[in-house]
Design a protein around this motif. Structure first.
Motif, PDB file in Angstrom:
ATOM      1  N   UNK A 180      -5.020 169.130  -6.687  1.00  0.00           N
ATOM      2  CA  UNK A 180      -5.637 169.705  -7.885  1.00  0.00           C
ATOM      3  C   UNK A 180      -5.242 171.165  -8.044  1.00  0.00           C
ATOM      4  N   UNK A 181      -5.187 171.588  -9.307  1.00  0.00           N
ATOM      5  CA  UNK A 181      -5.183 173.006  -9.652  1.00  0.00           C
ATOM      6  C   UNK A 181      -6.514 173.314 -10.317  1.00  0.00           C
ATOM      7  N   UNK A 182      -6.941 174.567 -10.211  1.00  0.00           N
ATOM      8  CA  UNK A 182      -8.191 174.983 -10.848  1.00  0.00           C
ATOM      9  C   UNK A 182      -9.418 174.729  -9.986  1.00  0.00           C
ATOM     10  N   UNK A 183      -9.225 174.221  -8.768  1.00  0.00           N
ATOM     11  CA  UNK A 183     -10.365 173.853  -7.927  1.00  0.00           C
ATOM     12  C   UNK A 183     -10.501 174.746  -6.702  1.00  0.00           C
ATOM     13  N   UNK A 184      -9.491 175.562  -6.424  1.00  0.00           N
ATOM     14  CA  UNK A 184      -9.512 176.399  -5.209  1.00  0.00           C
ATOM     15  C   UNK A 184      -8.632 177.617  -5.466  1.00  0.00           C
ATOM     16  N   UNK A 185      -8.487 178.460  -4.469  1.00  0.00           N
ATOM     17  CA  UNK A 185      -7.709 179.695  -4.641  1.00  0.00           C
ATOM     18  C   UNK A 185      -6.208 179.429  -4.741  1.00  0.00           C
ATOM     19  N   UNK A 186      -5.801 178.239  -4.340  1.00  0.00           N
ATOM     20  CA  UNK A 186      -4.393 177.846  -4.431  1.00  0.00           C
ATOM     21  C   UNK A 186      -4.348 176.416  -4.980  1.00  0.00           C
ATOM     22  N   UNK A 187      -3.183 175.974  -5.440  1.00  0.00           N
ATOM     23  CA  UNK A 187      -3.036 174.533  -5.685  1.00  0.00           C
ATOM     24  C   UNK A 187      -3.207 173.838  -4.335  1.00  0.00           C
ATOM     25  N   UNK A 188      -4.029 172.778  -4.269  1.00  0.00           N
ATOM     26  CA  UNK A 188      -4.433 172.310  -2.928  1.00  0.00           C
ATOM     27  C   UNK A 188      -4.621 170.797  -2.891  1.00  0.00           C
ATOM     28  N   UNK A 189      -4.223 170.201  -1.747  1.00  0.00           N
ATOM     29  CA  UNK A 189      -4.453 168.775  -1.536  1.00  0.00           C
ATOM     30  C   UNK A 189      -5.905 168.516  -1.179  1.00  0.00           C
ATOM     31  N   UNK A 190      -6.357 167.314  -1.493  1.00  0.00           N
ATOM     32  CA  UNK A 190      -7.745 166.916  -1.206  1.00  0.00           C
ATOM     33  C   UNK A 190      -7.736 166.064   0.058  1.00  0.00           C
ATOM     34  N   UNK A 191      -7.711 166.730   1.229  1.00  0.00           N
ATOM     35  CA  UNK A 191      -7.501 165.966   2.465  1.00  0.00           C
ATOM     36  C   UNK A 191      -8.694 165.064   2.798  1.00  0.00           C
ATOM     37  N   UNK A 192      -9.929 165.507   2.483  1.00  0.00           N
ATOM     38  CA  UNK A 192     -11.086 164.647   2.781  1.00  0.00           C
ATOM     39  C   UNK A 192     -11.062 163.390   1.906  1.00  0.00           C
ATOM     40  N   UNK A 193     -10.788 163.591   0.632  1.00  0.00           N
ATOM     41  CA  UNK A 193     -10.752 162.426  -0.270  1.00  0.00           C
ATOM     42  C   UNK A 193      -9.607 161.489   0.135  1.00  0.00           C
ATOM     43  N   UNK A 194      -8.468 162.072   0.473  1.00  0.00           N
ATOM     44  CA  UNK A 194      -7.331 161.232   0.895  1.00  0.00           C
ATOM     45  C   UNK A 194      -7.703 160.442   2.154  1.00  0.00           C
ATOM     46  N   UNK A 195      -8.324 161.162   3.120  1.00  0.00           N
ATOM     47  CA  UNK A 195      -8.691 160.518   4.396  1.00  0.00           C
ATOM     48  C   UNK A 195      -9.669 159.370   4.174  1.00  0.00           C
ATOM     49  N   UNK A 196     -10.558 159.537   3.202  1.00  0.00           N
ATOM     50  CA  UNK A 196     -11.544 158.476   2.962  1.00  0.00           C
ATOM     51  C   UNK A 196     -10.907 157.246   2.307  1.00  0.00           C
ATOM     52  N   UNK A 197      -9.726 157.414   1.735  1.00  0.00           N
ATOM     53  CA  UNK A 197      -9.094 156.299   1.010  1.00  0.00           C
ATOM     54  C   UNK A 197      -8.037 155.565   1.828  1.00  0.00           C
ATOM     55  N   UNK A 198      -7.352 156.293   2.703  1.00  0.00           N
ATOM     56  CA  UNK A 198      -6.210 155.697   3.410  1.00  0.00           C
ATOM     57  C   UNK A 198      -6.647 154.463   4.215  1.00  0.00           C
ATOM     58  N   UNK A 199      -5.943 153.364   4.026  1.00  0.00           N
ATOM     59  CA  UNK A 199      -6.252 152.125   4.756  1.00  0.00           C
ATOM     60  C   UNK A 199      -7.377 151.310   4.138  1.00  0.00           C
ATOM     61  N   UNK A 200      -8.012 151.848   3.114  1.00  0.00           N
ATOM     62  CA  UNK A 200      -9.137 151.144   2.478  1.00  0.00           C
ATOM     63  C   UNK A 200      -8.651 150.340   1.266  1.00  0.00           C
ATOM     64  N   UNK A 243      -8.444 149.472  -2.591  1.00  0.00           N
ATOM     65  CA  UNK A 243      -8.492 150.349  -3.785  1.00  0.00           C
ATOM     66  C   UNK A 243      -9.504 149.740  -4.752  1.00  0.00           C
ATOM     67  N   UNK A 244     -10.801 149.932  -4.386  1.00  0.00           N
ATOM     68  CA  UNK A 244     -11.853 149.344  -5.226  1.00  0.00           C
ATOM     69  C   UNK A 244     -12.921 150.389  -5.531  1.00  0.00           C
TER      70      UNK A 244
END
Ligand SMILES: Cc1cc2nc3c(=O)[nH]c(=O)nc-3n(C[C@H](O)[C@H](O)[C@H](O)COP(=O)(O)OP(=O)(O)OC[C@H]3O[C@@H](n4cnc5c(N)ncnc54)[C@H](O)[C@@H]3O)c2cc1C
Ligand code: FES
Ligand code: FES
Length: 493
Positions: A407-427, A429-430
């Motif tokens: 995302x842009x506009x959500x933090x001091x830099x353009x940044x990956x959402x590692x928590x959201x990504x971690x919660x999705x990987x291997x799950x 897509x529902x």
């Protein structure tokens, strides 16, 4: 050794002496030459009242581009041609078809914006030379995306864009301009003295540019000036010495291999997005159209967007979601970094004083990859994002095997959402996984509120954009983007 700034203007070569104070093209036109057809509205690239046409040689051909004179620094005209609204009227006083069409369609009221509209329409006129069909509404909107009018309303001006093609044509004499520019071409470093002892350097090779980075580490690097121009006109910052990258041979090259597209740092935003959209038309065309305006995209560069690294810049979220790299060149060689690792904090980058951004490497589509980018801003054209999001996913059956969210506009830099990504990987897509990922975004970001959006809006919008991505890519019943629009505004399915 200091040299004068030489450019083609009103049919002759114009020279501006060395040791001049740093000026914008607009200041030079209005205050020094008293050519007041070109107007100043905002002095920040937003309104288009100052639109002029700059011509330059590119592989022997003349490339003409409308740009904003208010944020363009005069020394960048060295070796180029400048055209303003006063150049359009014919020698016998006849109006150019673009001007006549504005008259015929009542496209001007107070007239303050009119010279800028005329220059943007002239660009459209030149691009469509020899094409009998009128421009489409989308082409007209894009051509005028950098021009604001506060009194006429846009309908008569849009009508003028069709009308101009119905009038007897007027050809533009490119050969004369090319002949005038050829002697101004230079293969060697050009140096213009500025007042107060500062120098404007225009290197011709990458090694000259790197050498200047080493010998003048405090100098301002300048590319398209669509960010730096505002430091000068709005923040009244002293730029000091300037190293201008716009003349470095090959630094604007766009190359592709089987796996990557490499965009040279000084490729204009317009050229860069045009190239990338050939590979990703469905995902990127709307963002391209919504990125600033045509004059800003003509002047601004992809390298400048990435190097500036604004938290609300539009290229970084999708570049990061695609896994793009930034290529840095310094005195000891080349370094390649994942783009997300380039940003260390607000306005802090992993770039050494002797380095510059040389290119951006963008992976081409991988098997099974689906991705989207979304820009949320209050207007379609010429508006800065409140939130910009990008998502890339790969699925095996219904299971997520790869996910990248930025995302842009959500933090001091353009940044990956590692928590959201971690919660999705291997799950799967529902809806259940999605709901967990939306909640995890609150661990990834603590957005700020400002005049563009409140902190709460930003978080809600970021979560709903992820849901929108799911609607468009869910394996059971993906929705067309039009069906999804309503949900993106916060409605629940
Ligand atoms: C009216 C307006 C609308 C805009 N709209 C948008 C928008 O919709 N989305 C968006 O993302 N941005 C927008 N911008 C911002 C701007 O156009 C972009 O950030 C642009 O890509 C900057 O590129 P530039 O070449 O003009 O950079 P410059 O202004 O020349 O430089 C920007 C910064 O990058 C550094 N720099 C430039 N090139 C290099 C390099 N090769 N290596 C190292 N450092 C370098 C400079 O030193 C400076 O710090 C807008 C700007 C204006 C004026
Ligand atoms: S004066 Fe408004 S864009 Fe230049
Ligand atoms: S005619 Fe007045 S601002 Fe456009």
């Amino acid at each position: 050794m200091s040299e004068s700034i030489r450019f083609h203007f009103r049919g002759a070569m114009r020279e501006v002496d060395a040791a001049a104070p740093l000026r914008t093209v607009l200041q030079y036109l209005r205050e020094d030459l008293h050519c007041t057809g070109t107007k100043e509205g905002c002095a920040e690239g937003d309104c288009g009242a100052c639109t002029v046409m700059v011509g330059r040689l590119h592989d022997g051909a003349l490339r003409l581009e409308p740009v904003n004179a208010c944020i363009r620094l005069l020394p960048t005209l060295d070796g180029k041609a400048l055209f303003t609204v006063e150049d359009l009227q014919q020698a016998d006083g006849t109006l150019h078809p673009v001007q006549q069409a504005m008259v015929d369609c009542h496209g001007s009221q107070c007239g303050f914006c009119t010279p800028g509209f005329v220059m943007s329409l002239w660009n459209l006129y030149l691009q469509r030379e020899g094409q009998p069909a009128p421009p489409s509404r989308r082409q007209v909107d894009d051509a005028l995306s950098g021009n604001l009018c506060r009194c006429t309303g846009y309908r008569p001006i849009i009508a003028a864009a069709t009308r101009m093609g119905e009038l007897p044509p007027v050809a533009f004499d490119r050969a004369t301009v090319i002949a005038a520019l050829e002697p101004l071409h230079s293969d060697t470093l050009r140096t213009h003295a500025l007042a107060d002892g500062y120098t404007f350097f225009a290197p011709r090779t990458l090694s000259q540019a790197i050498q200047l980075r080493t010998t003048h580490p405090a100098a301002t690097l300048l590319a398209g000036s669509t960010d730096v121009g505002l430091w000068f006109t709005k923040q009244l910052r002293v730029l000091g010495d300037i190293v201008y990258l716009g003349e470095v041979a090959g630094l604007d090259a766009i190359d592709s291999s089987d796996t990557h597209l490499q965009i040279g740092a000084t490729a204009s935003l317009e050229a860069a997005y045009q190239a990338i959209c050939q590979y990703y038309p469905d995902e990127l065309t709307e963002l391209w159209q919504r990125f600033a305006s045509l004059p800003v995209r003509n002047a601004g560069t992809l390298g400048g967007n990435v190097a500036n690294g604004s938290p609300i810049g539009d290229s970084m979220p999708w570049l990061i979601a695609l896994g793009a790299d930034v290529v840095l060149q310094g005195s000891t060689g080349t370094r390649t970094l994942a783009l997300e690792d380039f940003y260390l904090g607000y306005q802090k980058k992993d770039m050494r004083p002797d380095e510059l951004v040389a290119a951006v490497r963008i992976p081409l589509r991988q098997m099974g990859q689906q991705w989207r980018t979304y820009k949320l801003a209050k207007r379609f054209d010429q508006d800065i994002s409140a939130v910009c999001a990008a998502f890339s996913i790969r699925l095996e059956g219904d299971l997520i095997t790869d996910i990248r969210i930025a995302y842009g506009g959500m933090a001091a830099t353009p940044k990956r959402a590692s928590h959201a990504e971690g919660s999705l990987l291997g799950q799967p897509w529902n809806d259940a996984s999605l709901t967990r990922a939306m909640a995890a975004l609150t661990s990834d970001y603590t957005p700020l509120g400002d005049m563009r959006a409140s902190a709460a809006y930003r978080m809600k919008a970021a979560q709903n954009l992820l849901r929108r991505f799911w609607f468009e890519t869910r394996t059971d019943a993906p929705l067309a983007p039009a069906q999804v629009n309503a949900f993106a505004h916060g409605d629940t399915p």
